[in-house]
Each structure stands twice: as structure tokens, then as C-alpha cells.
Enzyme design. Sequence first.
Site, PDB file in Angstrom:
ATOM      1  N   ASP A 117       8.020   5.327  -0.493  1.00 47.06           N
ATOM      2  CA  ASP A 117       8.532   6.531   0.160  1.00 47.06           C
ATOM      3  C   ASP A 117       8.062   6.680   1.604  1.00 47.06           C
ATOM      4  O   ASP A 117       8.219   7.737   2.212  1.00 47.06           O
ATOM      5  CB  ASP A 117       8.133   7.774  -0.635  1.00 47.06           C
ATOM      6  CG  ASP A 117       6.624   7.905  -0.810  1.00 47.06           C
ATOM      7  OD1 ASP A 117       5.877   7.106  -0.190  1.00 47.06           O
ATOM      8  OD2 ASP A 117       6.186   8.794  -1.566  1.00 47.06           O
ATOM      9  N   THR A 145      -1.139 -15.763   0.192  1.00 49.56           N
ATOM     10  CA  THR A 145      -0.934 -17.057   0.845  1.00 49.56           C
ATOM     11  C   THR A 145      -0.797 -16.900   2.358  1.00 49.56           C
ATOM     12  O   THR A 145      -0.842 -17.883   3.098  1.00 49.56           O
ATOM     13  CB  THR A 145       0.311 -17.772   0.261  1.00 49.56           C
ATOM     14  OG1 THR A 145       0.336 -19.137   0.703  1.00 49.56           O
ATOM     15  CG2 THR A 145       1.599 -17.093   0.699  1.00 49.56           C
ATOM     16  N   ASP A 185       3.805 -20.153   1.153  1.00 49.24           N
ATOM     17  CA  ASP A 185       4.025 -21.254   0.217  1.00 49.24           C
ATOM     18  C   ASP A 185       3.169 -21.016  -1.022  1.00 49.24           C
ATOM     19  O   ASP A 185       2.655 -19.912  -1.224  1.00 49.24           O
ATOM     20  CB  ASP A 185       3.705 -22.599   0.882  1.00 49.24           C
ATOM     21  CG  ASP A 185       2.298 -22.634   1.493  1.00 49.24           C
ATOM     22  OD1 ASP A 185       1.435 -21.815   1.081  1.00 49.24           O
ATOM     23  OD2 ASP A 185       2.049 -23.456   2.390  1.00 49.24           O
ATOM     24  N   HIS A 203       0.815  -1.209   0.000  1.00 52.45           N
ATOM     25  CA  HIS A 203       0.000   0.000   0.000  1.00 52.45           C
ATOM     26  C   HIS A 203       0.854   1.266   0.000  1.00 52.45           C
ATOM     27  O   HIS A 203       0.382   2.326  -0.428  1.00 52.45           O
ATOM     28  CB  HIS A 203      -0.949  -0.001   1.198  1.00 52.45           C
ATOM     29  CG  HIS A 203      -2.179  -0.817   0.983  1.00 52.45           C
ATOM     30  ND1 HIS A 203      -3.457  -0.323   1.132  1.00 52.45           N
ATOM     31  CD2 HIS A 203      -2.333  -2.118   0.602  1.00 52.45           C
ATOM     32  CE1 HIS A 203      -4.346  -1.272   0.871  1.00 52.45           C
ATOM     33  NE2 HIS A 203      -3.675  -2.373   0.556  1.00 52.45           N
ATOM     34  N   GLY A 227       4.938   5.127  -5.164  1.00 58.66           N
ATOM     35  CA  GLY A 227       6.338   4.834  -4.920  1.00 58.66           C
ATOM     36  C   GLY A 227       6.652   4.514  -3.469  1.00 58.66           C
ATOM     37  O   GLY A 227       5.922   4.895  -2.557  1.00 58.66           O
ATOM     38  N   SER A 239       5.241   7.102   2.781  1.00 57.61           N
ATOM     39  CA  SER A 239       4.178   8.099   2.969  1.00 57.61           C
ATOM     40  C   SER A 239       2.965   7.509   3.680  1.00 57.61           C
ATOM     41  O   SER A 239       2.221   8.233   4.342  1.00 57.61           O
ATOM     42  CB  SER A 239       3.761   8.692   1.622  1.00 57.61           C
ATOM     43  OG  SER A 239       3.422   7.685   0.690  1.00 57.61           O
ATOM     44  N   PRO A 279      -5.395  -1.612  -5.931  1.00 59.78           N
ATOM     45  CA  PRO A 279      -6.351  -2.650  -6.335  1.00 59.78           C
ATOM     46  C   PRO A 279      -7.401  -2.904  -5.259  1.00 59.78           C
ATOM     47  O   PRO A 279      -7.106  -2.834  -4.061  1.00 59.78           O
ATOM     48  CB  PRO A 279      -5.463  -3.896  -6.515  1.00 59.78           C
ATOM     49  CG  PRO A 279      -4.083  -3.365  -6.685  1.00 59.78           C
ATOM     50  CD  PRO A 279      -4.018  -2.114  -5.874  1.00 59.78           C
ATOM     51  N   ASN A 330      -7.103   2.468   3.117  1.00 60.76           N
ATOM     52  CA  ASN A 330      -6.022   2.133   4.053  1.00 60.76           C
ATOM     53  C   ASN A 330      -6.482   1.989   5.501  1.00 60.76           C
ATOM     54  O   ASN A 330      -5.688   1.618   6.369  1.00 60.76           O
ATOM     55  CB  ASN A 330      -4.922   3.196   3.993  1.00 60.76           C
ATOM     56  CG  ASN A 330      -4.078   3.092   2.736  1.00 60.76           C
ATOM     57  OD1 ASN A 330      -3.959   2.026   2.143  1.00 60.76           O
ATOM     58  ND2 ASN A 330      -3.503   4.213   2.316  1.00 60.76           N
ATOM     59  N   ASP A 370      -5.674 -17.857   2.967  1.00 61.70           N
ATOM     60  CA  ASP A 370      -5.346 -19.241   2.626  1.00 61.70           C
ATOM     61  C   ASP A 370      -5.796 -20.111   3.801  1.00 61.70           C
ATOM     62  O   ASP A 370      -5.149 -20.117   4.852  1.00 61.70           O
ATOM     63  CB  ASP A 370      -3.838 -19.371   2.383  1.00 61.70           C
ATOM     64  CG  ASP A 370      -3.374 -20.817   2.250  1.00 61.70           C
ATOM     65  OD1 ASP A 370      -4.219 -21.723   2.213  1.00 61.70           O
ATOM     66  OD2 ASP A 370      -2.144 -21.028   2.178  1.00 61.70           O
ATOM     67  N   GLU A 396      -2.270   9.618   3.965  1.00 54.09           N
ATOM     68  CA  GLU A 396      -2.608   8.416   3.201  1.00 54.09           C
ATOM     69  C   GLU A 396      -3.213   7.318   4.079  1.00 54.09           C
ATOM     70  O   GLU A 396      -4.141   6.621   3.671  1.00 54.09           O
ATOM     71  CB  GLU A 396      -1.360   7.852   2.507  1.00 54.09           C
ATOM     72  CG  GLU A 396      -0.919   8.627   1.293  1.00 54.09           C
ATOM     73  CD  GLU A 396       0.287   7.988   0.630  1.00 54.09           C
ATOM     74  OE1 GLU A 396       0.489   6.761   0.781  1.00 54.09           O
ATOM     75  OE2 GLU A 396       1.042   8.715  -0.041  1.00 54.09           O
TER      76      GLU A 396
END
Length: 328
Positions: A80, A201, A256, A72, A78, A82, A170, A100, A248, A94
Site C-alpha cells: 500500500d 543474490t 542469478d 518492507h 500489504g 505506506s 524478518p 526500516n 552475494d 513506517e
Amino acid sequence: MAKQSQLNNLTITIIILCFSFQSLSSAAESHLTVDFYSKSCPKFLDIIRETITNKQISTPTTAAAALRLFFHDCFPNGCDASVLVSSTAFNTAERDSSINLSLPGDGFDVVIRAKTALELACPNTVSCSDIIAVAVRDLLVTVGGPYYEISLGRRDSRTSKSSLVSDLLPLPSMQISKLIDQFSSRGFSVQEMVALSGAHTIGFSHCKEFTNRVNPNNSTGYNPRFAVALKKACSNYKNDPTISVFNDVMTPNKFDNMYFQNIPKGLGLLESDHGLFSDPRTRPFVELYARDQARFFKDFAGAMQKLSLHGVLTGRQGEIRRRCDAIN
């Protein structure tokens, strides 16, 4: 002729701009080295390892929490640090953007602990962005994941605004085409996207992120028995939004390739998990990683190295924060 000349000039300008951005990125990466702190903070790696080991032993979900925090931070704009900055009365940072708010506190905590120890040993030397990159790598190793080299020398950003991450991360409900576009815009291939998805996983997801799709009687991709179990586990999530389920369900605390083995069996948790298997562009990589853990580890390590270099700041582009949750 004049219009054609203008078009040619515009094309040349665009090419120069693109080359300039690539050169700036390459220049930033060229300042990074694996031994960046060998003289200025020789115990850097030892302090990180001691911190993450103690934290992971006391709180076994730390590895997954830090991994998600790292993604995230890096993916939108980038690596950084933040995402670590706290909001103030004058700025919503952020970490308080809607996407978040569900980031687990243990990811923040392990970075803060490491920073505190490093400030005692090497004041104003190690950046928070380097700390999180190395801490995540070492935490993954503790839960069975691959080791990979991390280049160091990042600087921390001087800004953190909630508005700068809107629509850049995403979502669990995203269609595969949208996910591919998001990763492609940051230079990641479809295969690298699938490899990074293998991060599922370990860790968990809150019921609100998937339960609306869970129905044992329709074709949403869930194994019927798994769907019944999920409905039962999440039955009270509207009254208790903290209820969550392991990503998982077979080996939840081990890094794994079981995540990829689960998906074809209808044991994926999120809509995006099922999409990876149903979409012909991503399915071959799911099948590859399901049968070859070594290949998954190799590709995941490579993708994580690439992600750790995304949008890094070096030199005067950023700062070394005294506290990871506050800009100097």
C-alpha cells in the site's frame, strides 16, 4: 446443552469471519488488471522503464534497494506504499521504524522520480503502490532476473505508523522456525519463503547485522577464509556503521542462483542464510535452486506475484497520492 450451543455459534461465527476476510481479499484482487492504465495513462509502462533504466545506469545498487523497499512495504500489512510516507511532527511513519532506518535511499528515489514523471503525463492517476510494484519488476529484469506480470489498480494507504510494523518483518538473526511462522501467517509456503530469500543474490548488508557471528574458529557456518575476509572488511564498522558487504560475494550485481550455490560452501552472509541450509525443512529447496536456476526464476517470479497482491487496497479503500511521501 447451552454451552454446546454457544460453542457451535462461536465456531460458525469464526468460519463466517474467516470467509469474509478471504472474500474481501479476493474482491480487492479482482479489481486489479494488467492493463489497468491502458486508457487512463497509456505511457505508464514506458515512463517506468525509462525512469528505472536511467536510475539503474547511474546507480547500479538501485535494483536491490527497490526490491528491499518493496518487501518492507508489502510484507507487514500489504502493498500500500505506506513505507514511502515521511514522518511529521505529529506522526512517526513506517519508514522511521527501527527496522526500516537502513533502507537505502535509492529505492525511495527511483519511485519518487517515476511518480514525478507520471504526474506530468497523467495527473492523479497512478498510485505509488503500483509504481513500486512495476519498478521493482523492471529493475530485476535489468540485472538479469525473471519477468513476470503485475496486476495493477492498487490504491495507496491513508495511514503510515511505525507502530504498525513492529515485529512484523524478518530479522537477519531470526531462527528458521520463526521465519516459517511469519511467512505462513501471510499465506506463503516454505518453498515460497526460500524462493523469496533468493532476493539476497543482489544487494548488501551492514556489518552490524552479521559480524558478531563471524568467527573463523567456531562452527557458525562460515567458510574460514570467508570469515577472515569479513572480519577484515568490517573491522571499523563500530566507528563507521555504514560499512557493508555484498550479500552475494561472487556475482553481487547479477540476479542469478549464485546465492543458493554460495550457502552450502559457507559463503552465506546472514544467520538466516546459513539457517536455510542447516534446517531440513528448507535445505531441499536451497539445493534445488542451487542446481536449477530456471526453477528458481520460475518460483521466485510466482512468489513475487503473490507478494505483490498481499493486502492490496482498491477503490475507496485507499487513495492515489499526489506525492508518494505524503498522504493527501
